[in-house]
Scaffold this active site. Sequence first.
Site, PDB file in Angstrom:
ATOM      1  N   SER A  45       0.820  -1.220   0.000  1.00  0.00           N
ATOM      2  CA  SER A  45       0.000   0.000   0.000  1.00  0.00           C
ATOM      3  C   SER A  45       0.848   1.262   0.000  1.00  0.00           C
ATOM      4  O   SER A  45       0.628   2.169  -0.806  1.00  0.00           O
ATOM      5  CB  SER A  45      -0.929   0.002   1.214  1.00  0.00           C
ATOM      6  OG  SER A  45      -1.797  -1.097   1.183  1.00  0.00           O
ATOM      7  N   GLU A  46       1.786   1.361   0.924  1.00  0.00           N
ATOM      8  CA  GLU A  46       2.656   2.536   0.964  1.00  0.00           C
ATOM      9  C   GLU A  46       4.076   2.171   1.356  1.00  0.00           C
ATOM     10  O   GLU A  46       4.291   1.285   2.191  1.00  0.00           O
ATOM     11  CB  GLU A  46       2.144   3.594   1.959  1.00  0.00           C
ATOM     12  CG  GLU A  46       1.271   4.660   1.354  1.00  0.00           C
ATOM     13  CD  GLU A  46      -0.137   4.171   1.113  1.00  0.00           C
ATOM     14  OE1 GLU A  46      -0.813   4.699   0.202  1.00  0.00           O
ATOM     15  OE2 GLU A  46      -0.570   3.261   1.832  1.00  0.00           O
ATOM     16  N   THR A  47       5.007   2.888   0.739  1.00  0.00           N
ATOM     17  CA  THR A  47       6.390   2.926   1.191  1.00  0.00           C
ATOM     18  C   THR A  47       6.656   4.357   1.609  1.00  0.00           C
ATOM     19  O   THR A  47       6.327   5.304   0.883  1.00  0.00           O
ATOM     20  CB  THR A  47       7.357   2.503   0.079  1.00  0.00           C
ATOM     21  OG1 THR A  47       7.042   1.166  -0.332  1.00  0.00           O
ATOM     22  CG2 THR A  47       8.791   2.553   0.548  1.00  0.00           C
TER      23      THR A  47
END
Length: 265
Positions: A45-47
């Site tokens: 989903s996110e880095t």
Amino acid sequence: MSTPIVWIDAFTSTPYGGNPAAVCLLSSPKPDAWMQALAAELNISETVFLLALDDGSYSLRWFTPAAEIELCGHATLASAHALWNHFNQSGETLVFKTLSGDLTAVKNEQGITLNFPEVAPTPFAINADVADALGKQPVWSGQAGKKLFIELESAQAVRDCQPDFAAICALPLRGVVITAASDEPQYDFISRFFIPELGINEDPVTGSAHCSLAPYWAAKFNKTTLTGYQASKRSGVVKVALIENRVTLTGQCQTIFAGELSEHL
């Protein structure tokens, strides 16, 4: 110098639940293209990329596999967890400089509490395309920032929703929050969030969506402290509270692994 990286599940009390985020602590600024390439490689989903600033705060930037975004709750929660548990940060409060202004994180007995901007949904007229994309008839429709905000008739309708992701990409706003009052007593409301145009068909747990869910359900239930349950396959719990024009988001994190990127990257 190698770059430390920690993989963390956020808004969950158990491993392999909640929403995963990869937290990278940079020693110097990196090109945008490098950060986007790493986020695409990790494909979660996110880095998030942290860089320590001279005033003791941290620059924080969030990348999905497809694009940089302006606000992300779970990856901010994961960043605070990483700083306190893996990057030797002391103190009870952290300040992050972001595209959405200064955000804070505070360590407490419940886990970590974030202070985020409130994004109350406002009415937004929709057509039959929305019902077709969701396979469900909305009870109420609104706009929350760049998100389409939809109340459905029941918690079961939220759980059962099987959206047409290609059709969601064609809708006028970016991403769709669906929600209903909870049918379980430990939660006040239930939600799910779809954002296929950013490379995430369904986000497991979305802190930024709760910046809109909190004021919406607070008005309906006439209370300022609530508990939300995000009914994705991984699921997660977000405790929210309204404070003037801000929303606090409280949750827990679980570290999955910590390591370093290869030195040649």
